[in-house]
Write a protein that holds these residues in place. Structure first.
Motif, PDB file in Angstrom:
ATOM      1  N   PHE A  74       4.427  20.859   5.822  1.00 21.95           N
ATOM      2  CA  PHE A  74       5.367  20.045   5.042  1.00 21.95           C
ATOM      3  C   PHE A  74       5.785  18.793   5.805  1.00 21.95           C
ATOM      4  CE2 PHE A  74       9.351  19.208   2.742  1.00 21.95           C
ATOM      5  CZ  PHE A  74       8.880  19.318   1.442  1.00 21.95           C
ATOM      6  N   THR A  75       6.195  18.971   7.054  1.00 22.03           N
ATOM      7  CA  THR A  75       6.633  17.815   7.845  1.00 22.03           C
ATOM      8  C   THR A  75       5.453  16.900   8.175  1.00 22.03           C
ATOM      9  OG1 THR A  75       6.424  19.129   9.867  1.00 22.03           O
ATOM     10  CG2 THR A  75       8.603  18.979   8.897  1.00 22.03           C
ATOM     11  N   THR A  76       4.297  17.477   8.466  1.00 24.74           N
ATOM     12  CA  THR A  76       3.131  16.676   8.844  1.00 24.74           C
ATOM     13  C   THR A  76       2.584  15.875   7.660  1.00 24.74           C
ATOM     14  OG1 THR A  76       2.573  18.307  10.534  1.00 24.74           O
ATOM     15  CG2 THR A  76       0.823  16.794   9.906  1.00 24.74           C
ATOM     16  N   SER A  77       2.879  16.314   6.439  1.00 25.07           N
ATOM     17  CA  SER A  77       2.396  15.595   5.259  1.00 25.07           C
ATOM     18  C   SER A  77       3.106  14.263   5.046  1.00 25.07           C
ATOM     19  CB  SER A  77       2.564  16.459   4.004  1.00 25.07           C
ATOM     20  OG  SER A  77       3.932  16.618   3.670  1.00 25.07           O
ATOM     21  N   SER A  78       4.265  14.084   5.667  1.00 28.34           N
ATOM     22  CA  SER A  78       5.020  12.840   5.415  1.00 28.34           C
ATOM     23  C   SER A  78       5.567  12.156   6.673  1.00 28.34           C
ATOM     24  CB  SER A  78       6.198  13.135   4.468  1.00 28.34           C
ATOM     25  OG  SER A  78       7.063  14.099   5.046  1.00 28.34           O
ATOM     26  N   ILE A  79       5.932  12.916   7.697  1.00 27.14           N
ATOM     27  CA  ILE A  79       6.615  12.333   8.850  1.00 27.14           C
ATOM     28  C   ILE A  79       5.733  11.373   9.663  1.00 27.14           C
ATOM     29  CG2 ILE A  79       7.837  12.831  11.010  1.00 27.14           C
ATOM     30  CD1 ILE A  79       9.391  13.396   8.366  1.00 27.14           C
ATOM     31  N   PRO A  80       4.447  11.685   9.955  1.00 26.42           N
ATOM     32  CA  PRO A  80       3.622  10.701  10.672  1.00 26.42           C
ATOM     33  C   PRO A  80       3.521   9.355   9.952  1.00 26.42           C
ATOM     34  CG  PRO A  80       2.587  12.845  10.759  1.00 26.42           C
ATOM     35  CD  PRO A  80       3.732  12.970   9.809  1.00 26.42           C
ATOM     36  N   GLN A  81       3.380   9.388   8.621  1.00 25.45           N
ATOM     37  CA  GLN A  81       3.341   8.144   7.838  1.00 25.45           C
ATOM     38  C   GLN A  81       4.667   7.407   7.943  1.00 25.45           C
ATOM     39  OE1 GLN A  81       0.723   6.795   5.826  1.00 25.45           O
ATOM     40  NE2 GLN A  81       2.083   5.013   5.733  1.00 25.45           N
ATOM     41  N   LEU A  82       5.779   8.139   7.900  1.00 19.76           N
ATOM     42  CA  LEU A  82       7.101   7.531   8.031  1.00 19.76           C
ATOM     43  C   LEU A  82       7.258   6.891   9.406  1.00 19.76           C
ATOM     44  CD1 LEU A  82      10.041   6.970   7.211  1.00 19.76           C
ATOM     45  CD2 LEU A  82      10.596   9.325   7.875  1.00 19.76           C
ATOM     46  N   LEU A  83       6.819   7.574  10.453  1.00 23.09           N
ATOM     47  CA  LEU A  83       6.905   7.017  11.809  1.00 23.09           C
ATOM     48  C   LEU A  83       6.083   5.733  11.925  1.00 23.09           C
ATOM     49  CD1 LEU A  83       6.625  10.311  13.914  1.00 23.09           C
ATOM     50  CD2 LEU A  83       8.652   8.850  13.693  1.00 23.09           C
ATOM     51  N   TYR A  84       4.906   5.730  11.297  1.00 20.35           N
ATOM     52  CA  TYR A  84       4.065   4.519  11.298  1.00 20.35           C
ATOM     53  C   TYR A  84       4.789   3.368  10.601  1.00 20.35           C
ATOM     54  CZ  TYR A  84       0.356   1.288   9.978  1.00 20.35           C
ATOM     55  OH  TYR A  84      -0.401   0.156   9.775  1.00 20.35           O
ATOM     56  N   ASN A  85       5.394   3.651   9.450  1.00 16.32           N
ATOM     57  CA  ASN A  85       6.089   2.599   8.697  1.00 16.32           C
ATOM     58  C   ASN A  85       7.344   2.107   9.416  1.00 16.32           C
ATOM     59  OD1 ASN A  85       4.149   2.814   6.734  1.00 16.32           O
ATOM     60  ND2 ASN A  85       5.407   3.943   5.285  1.00 16.32           N
ATOM     61  N   LEU A  86       8.002   2.999  10.152  1.00 17.49           N
ATOM     62  CA  LEU A  86       9.208   2.599  10.891  1.00 17.49           C
ATOM     63  C   LEU A  86       8.874   1.792  12.138  1.00 17.49           C
ATOM     64  CD1 LEU A  86      11.326   5.905  10.795  1.00 17.49           C
ATOM     65  CD2 LEU A  86      11.881   3.761   9.634  1.00 17.49           C
ATOM     66  N   SER A  87       7.635   1.930  12.641  1.00 18.92           N
ATOM     67  CA  SER A  87       7.266   1.300  13.919  1.00 18.92           C
ATOM     68  C   SER A  87       6.891  -0.177  13.792  1.00 18.92           C
ATOM     69  CB  SER A  87       6.095   2.055  14.563  1.00 18.92           C
ATOM     70  OG  SER A  87       4.931   1.941  13.756  1.00 18.92           O
ATOM     71  N   GLY A  88       6.741  -0.685  12.576  1.00 17.12           N
ATOM     72  CA  GLY A  88       6.354  -2.088  12.410  1.00 17.12           C
ATOM     73  C   GLY A  88       6.665  -2.602  11.023  1.00 17.12           C
ATOM     74  N   SER A  89       6.099  -3.752  10.711  1.00 18.42           N
ATOM     75  CA  SER A  89       6.388  -4.383   9.420  1.00 18.42           C
ATOM     76  C   SER A  89       5.498  -3.861   8.297  1.00 18.42           C
ATOM     77  CB  SER A  89       6.204  -5.902   9.538  1.00 18.42           C
ATOM     78  OG  SER A  89       4.883  -6.208   9.963  1.00 18.42           O
ATOM     79  N   ASP A  90       4.414  -3.168   8.641  1.00 24.39           N
ATOM     80  CA  ASP A  90       3.491  -2.651   7.625  1.00 24.39           C
ATOM     81  C   ASP A  90       4.081  -1.395   6.983  1.00 24.39           C
ATOM     82  OD1 ASP A  90       1.364  -2.053   6.025  1.00 24.39           O
ATOM     83  OD2 ASP A  90       0.011  -1.435   7.634  1.00 24.39           O
ATOM     84  N   LYS A  91       4.380  -1.486   5.696  1.00 18.96           N
ATOM     85  CA  LYS A  91       4.984  -0.359   4.965  1.00 18.96           C
ATOM     86  C   LYS A  91       4.018   0.225   3.928  1.00 18.96           C
ATOM     87  CE  LYS A  91       8.822  -1.569   7.037  1.00 18.96           C
ATOM     88  NZ  LYS A  91       9.301  -0.826   8.211  1.00 18.96           N
ATOM     89  N   THR A  92       2.754  -0.149   3.992  1.00 19.28           N
ATOM     90  CA  THR A  92       1.813   0.269   2.948  1.00 19.28           C
ATOM     91  C   THR A  92       1.301   1.688   3.176  1.00 19.28           C
ATOM     92  OG1 THR A  92      -0.070  -0.672   4.163  1.00 19.28           O
ATOM     93  CG2 THR A  92       1.022  -2.087   2.547  1.00 19.28           C
ATOM     94  N   ILE A  93       0.859   2.286   2.079  1.00 15.12           N
ATOM     95  CA  ILE A  93       0.143   3.556   2.098  1.00 15.12           C
ATOM     96  C   ILE A  93      -0.938   3.450   1.019  1.00 15.12           C
ATOM     97  CG2 ILE A  93       1.810   4.645   0.499  1.00 15.12           C
ATOM     98  CD1 ILE A  93       1.191   7.332   1.840  1.00 15.12           C
ATOM     99  N   SER A  94      -2.126   3.912   1.317  1.00 11.81           N
ATOM    100  CA  SER A  94      -3.228   3.814   0.359  1.00 11.81           C
ATOM    101  C   SER A  94      -2.959   4.705  -0.855  1.00 11.81           C
ATOM    102  CB  SER A  94      -4.542   4.228   1.021  1.00 11.81           C
ATOM    103  OG  SER A  94      -4.523   5.616   1.337  1.00 11.81           O
ATOM    104  N   TYR A  95      -3.661   4.410  -1.936  1.00 13.48           N
ATOM    105  CA  TYR A  95      -3.529   5.228  -3.156  1.00 13.48           C
ATOM    106  C   TYR A  95      -3.883   6.685  -2.846  1.00 13.48           C
ATOM    107  CZ  TYR A  95      -4.329   7.007  -7.871  1.00 13.48           C
ATOM    108  OH  TYR A  95      -4.293   7.757  -9.026  1.00 13.48           O
ATOM    109  N   THR A  96      -4.968   6.886  -2.084  1.00 15.17           N
ATOM    110  CA  THR A  96      -5.391   8.252  -1.716  1.00 15.17           C
ATOM    111  C   THR A  96      -4.327   8.940  -0.871  1.00 15.17           C
ATOM    112  OG1 THR A  96      -7.718   7.573  -1.741  1.00 15.17           O
ATOM    113  CG2 THR A  96      -7.185   9.619  -0.597  1.00 15.17           C
ATOM    114  N   GLY A  97      -3.783   8.199   0.115  1.00 16.11           N
ATOM    115  CA  GLY A  97      -2.727   8.753   0.970  1.00 16.11           C
ATOM    116  C   GLY A  97      -1.509   9.133   0.159  1.00 16.11           C
ATOM    117  N   CYS A  98      -1.165   8.291  -0.806  1.00 13.63           N
ATOM    118  CA  CYS A  98      -0.009   8.562  -1.669  1.00 13.63           C
ATOM    119  C   CYS A  98      -0.256   9.796  -2.527  1.00 13.63           C
ATOM    120  CB  CYS A  98       0.262   7.339  -2.555  1.00 13.63           C
ATOM    121  SG  CYS A  98       1.797   7.446  -3.503  1.00 13.63           S
ATOM    122  N   ALA A  99      -1.483   9.909  -3.070  1.00 14.66           N
ATOM    123  CA  ALA A  99      -1.834  11.056  -3.904  1.00 14.66           C
ATOM    124  C   ALA A  99      -1.772  12.352  -3.099  1.00 14.66           C
ATOM    125  CB  ALA A  99      -3.235  10.862  -4.488  1.00 14.66           C
ATOM    126  N   VAL A 100      -2.268  12.310  -1.856  1.00 13.67           N
ATOM    127  CA  VAL A 100      -2.238  13.497  -0.985  1.00 13.67           C
ATOM    128  C   VAL A 100      -0.795  13.880  -0.670  1.00 13.67           C
ATOM    129  CG1 VAL A 100      -2.804  14.354   1.325  1.00 13.67           C
ATOM    130  CG2 VAL A 100      -4.525  13.101   0.016  1.00 13.67           C
TER     131      VAL A 100
END
Length: 315
Positions: A74-100
Motif C-alpha cells: 500500500f505505501t510502496t504504491s504511492s509514497i515513492p512517487q510522492l517523494l519524487y514529486n516533493l523532491s523537485g518541480s516535476d509533478k507529473t505521473i504517466s497515464y500507466t503509473g496513474c492507472a497502476v
C-alpha cells in the motif's frame, strides 16, 4: 518526432499534491522518507518473525503477515512517487503509473477492510470458543478467508478502475491530490458523474461498511464473553488478545469514515490530502509497532531472534 512526443505526453497527469504549500515540501519529504523507511523495516520484521519463529505459526500471525504485506504494498504504491514529486518541480505521473496507482489503492484498501473483518472473526473464536480454536481456525479455513479478502479487494478495483479512467476529461489533467485517488480523478470529468458516484457508494457499502458491521458484531460477542469471565486475570488476558487489533481497526476506519464524510470544498480537499497521507504512511507505520509493543509473543520472538544473533557473534 516532435508530434509523437506531444502525443505521448498528452495522457500524463500532474499531481498537484502539496505544491500550494511549497514551504512544506522539503519538511514533508524528510518526514515521509523517514516514516516510509521505518514502515518498510517494521512490516518486513513482522513478516520475517512470523515466518521464522515457530511460536508464531498460528492463525493470528498468519493474518498479521498478510496485513503487514498489504501495508508494504500500500505505501510502496504511492509514497515513492510522492517523494519524487516533493523532491523537485516535476509533478507529473504517466497515464500507466496513474492507472497502476488507482488500481492498487482501490484493491489494497478493499483487501484491508475485508482482512480486518477476518481478523475480528479470529479474535472472536479465540475469546468465545478457546477450547475449539485450533479445530475451527484450521489452515484451510484461514487460507480460504484470506483468499476471499484478496479476491474481494481486487474485484472491487477491477470494477471501478476502468470506469474511472475512461471518464471524459476534456483535456483536464491536473489532479488535486498527491496520488491518483478515485474521487480526485472523478472531479476531472467533464460529464455528469451521478451514476458512477452512485456505483461507488454501493460498492463502498459492500467493501467498507459490511466488514465494519461484521467487526462490530464480533466485538459485541467478545464483550459479552469478557463480561462473563469471573477472574480479573482472565478478563485481562481476553482484552490483551483483542486490544492490538481493535486499535488498528479504530485507526483505519476512523480515518476512512472521517475522510469520506468531508464536504467537497477546497479547504476539506486540503484536509483530505493530509488524512490520506495519514492513511497511507502513518497507519502502516503504527501497525507493526502496535503489535510489537503490546504483544508478549512478538516481543519474545524478537528476543529469541536477537539472542540467536548474539550467540552467533560470540562464536
Amino acid at each position: 518526432m516532435m508530434d509523437g512526443t506531444n502525443e505521448s505526453t498528452q495522457d500524463d497527469f500532474i499531481l498537484l499534491g502539496f505544491s500550494n504549500r511549497p514551504h512544506l515540501e522539503v519538511v514533508l519529504f524528510v518526514i515521509i522518507l523517514i516514516a516510509y523507511l521505518l514502515t518498510v523495516l517494521g512490516n518486513t520484521t513482522i513478516i520475517l518473525l512470523s515466518q521464522i519463529d515457530s511460536y508464531l505459526h498460528t492463525p493470528m500471525y498468519f493474518f498479521l503477515t498478510h496485513l503487514s504485506f498489504l501495508d508494504l504494498c500500500f505505501t510502496t504504491s504511492s509514497i515513492p512517487q510522492l517523494l519524487y514529486n516533493l523532491s523537485g518541480s516535476d509533478k507529473t505521473i504517466s497515464y500507466t503509473g496513474c492507472a497502476v496507482q488507482l488500481f492498487l489503492f482501490l484493491a489494497l484498501g478493499g483487501v484491508e477492510c475485508l482482512l480486518l473483518a477476518v481478523m475480528a472473526y479470529d479474535r472472536f473464536v479465540a475469546v468465545c470458543k478457546p477450547l475449539h480454536y485450533t479445530v475451527i481456525m484450521h489452515p484451510k479455513l484461514c487460507l480460504g478467508l484470506v483468499s476471499i479478502a484478496w479476491f474481494g479487494g481486487v474485484a472491487n478495483s477491477l470494477t471501478m478502475s476502468p470506469v474511472t479512467l475512461k471518464l471524459p476529461r476534456c483535456g483536464h489533467h491536473k489532479v488535486d491530490h498527491f496520488l491518483c485517488e478515485m474521487p480526485a480523478l472523478i472531479r476531472l470529468a467533464c460529464v455528469n458523474t451521478v451514476v458512477i458516484e452512485g456505483t461507488v457508494f454501493v460498492l463502498a457499502v459492500v467493501i467498507v461498511l459490511t466488514p465494519l458491521v461484521l467487526i462490530l458484531v464480533s466485538y459485541g460477542y467478545i464483550t459479552q464473553a469478557v463480561v462473563k469471565i469471573k477472574s480479573a486475570a482472565g478478563r485481562r488476558k481476553a482484552i490483551n488478545t483483542c486490544s492490538s487489533h481493535l486499535i488498528i481497526v479504530s485507526l483505519f476506519y476512523g480515518n476512512i469514515i472521517y475522510m469520506y464524510m468531508q464536504p467537497g470544498n477546497s479547504a476539506s480537499q486540503d484536509q483530505g490530502k493530509f488524512l490520506t497521507l495519514f492513511y497511507n504512511i502513518v497507519t502502516p507505520l503504527l501497525n507493526p509497532l502496535i503489535y510489537t509493543l503490546r504483544n508478549k509473543e512478538v516481543k519474545g520472538a524478537l528476543r529469541r531472534l536477537l539472542g540467536v544473533k548474539k550467540g552467533a557473534r560470540e562464536k
